[in-house]
Design an enzyme around this catalytic site. Structure first.
Site, short mmCIF file in Angstrom:
data_model
loop_
_atom_site.label_atom_id
_atom_site.label_comp_id
_atom_site.label_asym_id
_atom_site.label_seq_id
_atom_site.Cartn_x
_atom_site.Cartn_y
_atom_site.Cartn_z
N HIS A 8 0.83 -1.22 0.00
CA HIS A 8 0.00 0.00 0.00
C HIS A 8 0.86 1.27 0.00
CE1 HIS A 8 0.42 -0.78 4.45
NE2 HIS A 8 0.59 0.52 4.50
N HIS A 81 3.88 7.24 3.41
CA HIS A 81 4.85 6.13 3.37
C HIS A 81 4.48 5.15 2.25
CE1 HIS A 81 1.68 4.44 6.03
NE2 HIS A 81 2.06 3.28 5.57
N GLU A 132 7.65 1.31 5.09
CA GLU A 132 7.11 0.29 6.01
C GLU A 132 7.35 -1.07 5.35
OE1 GLU A 132 2.88 0.68 6.55
OE2 GLU A 132 2.72 -1.09 7.81
C1 LIG Z 1 1.13 0.33 11.39
C2 LIG Z 1 -0.27 0.74 11.07
C3 LIG Z 1 -0.45 1.18 9.62
C4 LIG Z 1 -0.21 -0.01 8.71
O1 LIG Z 1 0.13 0.16 7.53
O2 LIG Z 1 -0.48 -1.13 9.19
C5 LIG Z 1 0.44 2.34 9.29
O3 LIG Z 1 1.12 2.44 8.30
S1 LIG Z 1 0.44 3.57 10.50
C6 LIG Z 1 1.47 4.88 9.80
C7 LIG Z 1 1.84 5.82 10.91
N1 LIG Z 1 2.92 5.25 11.73
C8 LIG Z 1 4.21 5.59 11.49
O4 LIG Z 1 4.52 6.39 10.63
C9 LIG Z 1 5.25 4.92 12.38
C10 LIG Z 1 6.66 5.30 11.96
N2 LIG Z 1 6.83 6.75 11.97
C11 LIG Z 1 7.64 7.39 12.89
O5 LIG Z 1 8.27 6.77 13.74
C12 LIG Z 1 7.68 8.90 12.80
O6 LIG Z 1 6.57 9.37 12.10
C13 LIG Z 1 8.98 9.44 12.10
C14 LIG Z 1 10.21 8.99 12.89
C15 LIG Z 1 9.07 8.96 10.67
C16 LIG Z 1 8.92 10.95 12.10
O7 LIG Z 1 8.70 11.32 13.43
P1 LIG Z 1 8.37 12.85 13.77
O8 LIG Z 1 7.37 13.37 12.79
O9 LIG Z 1 8.04 12.97 15.20
O10 LIG Z 1 9.79 13.46 13.57
P2 LIG Z 1 10.13 14.82 12.92
O11 LIG Z 1 8.89 15.60 12.64
O12 LIG Z 1 11.19 15.42 13.74
O13 LIG Z 1 10.72 14.34 11.52
C17 LIG Z 1 12.05 13.85 11.46
C18 LIG Z 1 12.45 13.98 10.02
O14 LIG Z 1 11.70 13.03 9.26
C19 LIG Z 1 10.91 13.73 8.30
N3 LIG Z 1 9.66 13.02 8.21
C20 LIG Z 1 8.71 12.87 9.17
N4 LIG Z 1 7.70 12.11 8.71
C21 LIG Z 1 8.02 11.79 7.43
C22 LIG Z 1 7.38 11.03 6.39
N5 LIG Z 1 6.19 10.44 6.61
N6 LIG Z 1 7.99 10.91 5.19
C23 LIG Z 1 9.20 11.50 4.98
N7 LIG Z 1 9.88 12.25 5.90
C24 LIG Z 1 9.28 12.37 7.11
C25 LIG Z 1 10.75 15.14 8.81
O15 LIG Z 1 10.50 16.01 7.74
C26 LIG Z 1 12.10 15.35 9.44
O16 LIG Z 1 13.02 15.59 8.42
P3 LIG Z 1 14.23 16.65 8.69
O17 LIG Z 1 15.00 16.63 7.42
O18 LIG Z 1 14.97 16.10 9.90
O19 LIG Z 1 13.51 17.96 8.97
CO CO Z 2 1.01 1.55 6.37
#
Ligand SMILES: CC[C@H](C(=O)O)C(=O)SCCNC(=O)CCNC(=O)[C@H](O)C(C)(C)COP(=O)(O)OP(=O)(O)OC[C@H]1O[C@@H](n2cnc3c(N)ncnc32)[C@H](O)[C@@H]1OP(=O)(O)O
Ligand code: CO
Length: 139
Positions: A8, A81, A132
């Site tokens: 997905h 993602h 993911e």
């Molecule tokens: C699991 C259930 C379901 C499924 O398919 O079954 C799902 O998919 S649920 C989806 C939601 N869950 C997750 O995304 C879990 C993993 N994500 C994380 O751990 C955080 O979202 C993380 C670490 C990717 C970002 O955390 P956070 O937003 O708190 O950190 P920052 O805002 O400081 O961002 C750090 C850095 O990463 C960039 N960033 C954040 N989110 C994304 C993204 N989705 N895609 C690309 N880049 C992302 C953000 O811009 C920051 O970049 P920087 O260059 O450091 O400014």
């Molecule tokens: Co997902």
């Protein structure tokens, strides 16, 4: 290790029901699952079925949701993602670590919205894309 099919594309949206209508009206993607809450994952989820994959529509559940900050940055929504299937999620996790990628959270796979274990790889490791990996479901 080579990843399998694209399961997905995760898309964060402010309103899942409105997004379902958009995919139905614009793209004829009328088949969608019920919308379900996953409080322990901090997300509300619905899947829009496509011929060869799915769109995973995501709303944040609460301010600690992993999607909350993303939507603050992208209030109209956006691609969040990609999810690839892997034959063995533990072997995939170990392979990622061995290649120096950052497995997010504790690193232990946890059950996602499809009812199988998943992990996430930090965007910095994949050219800015959050990836993911999910255990290939039995078909
Ligand atoms: C699991 C259930 C379901 C499924 O398919 O079954 C799902 O998919 S649920 C989806 C939601 N869950 C997750 O995304 C879990 C993993 N994500 C994380 O751990 C955080 O979202 C993380 C670490 C990717 C970002 O955390 P956070 O937003 O708190 O950190 P920052 O805002 O400081 O961002 C750090 C850095 O990463 C960039 N960033 C954040 N989110 C994304 C993204 N989705 N895609 C690309 N880049 C992302 C953000 O811009 C920051 O970049 P920087 O260059 O450091 O400014
Ligand atoms: Co997902």
């Amino acid at each position: 290790m080579q990843v399998g099919r694209l399961n997905h594309v995760g898309v964060a949206v402010p309103d899942i029901e409105a997004a379902k209508q958009t995919y139905a009206n614009l793209y004829g993607a009328t088949e969608a699952t019920e919308t379900r809450d996953f409080p322990h994952l901090g997300v509300r989820v619905a899947f829009v079925k496509l011929a060869n994959s799915e769109i995973e529509l995501l709303e944040p559940l609460g301010a600690t949701s992993p999607v909350h900050k993303f939507l603050e940055r992208n209030p109209k929504g956006g691609q969040h993602h990609l999810c690839f299937e892997v034959p063995d999620i533990i072997a995939a996790r170990d392979d990622m670590r061995a290649k120096g990628a950052t497995v997010l959270g504790t690193g232990e796979p946890y059950v996602g919205a499809h009812g199988v274990p998943v992990i996430f790889i930090h965007p910095k490791d994949s050219c800015g894309l959050l990836i993911e990996l999910m255990q290939e479901p039995a078909r």
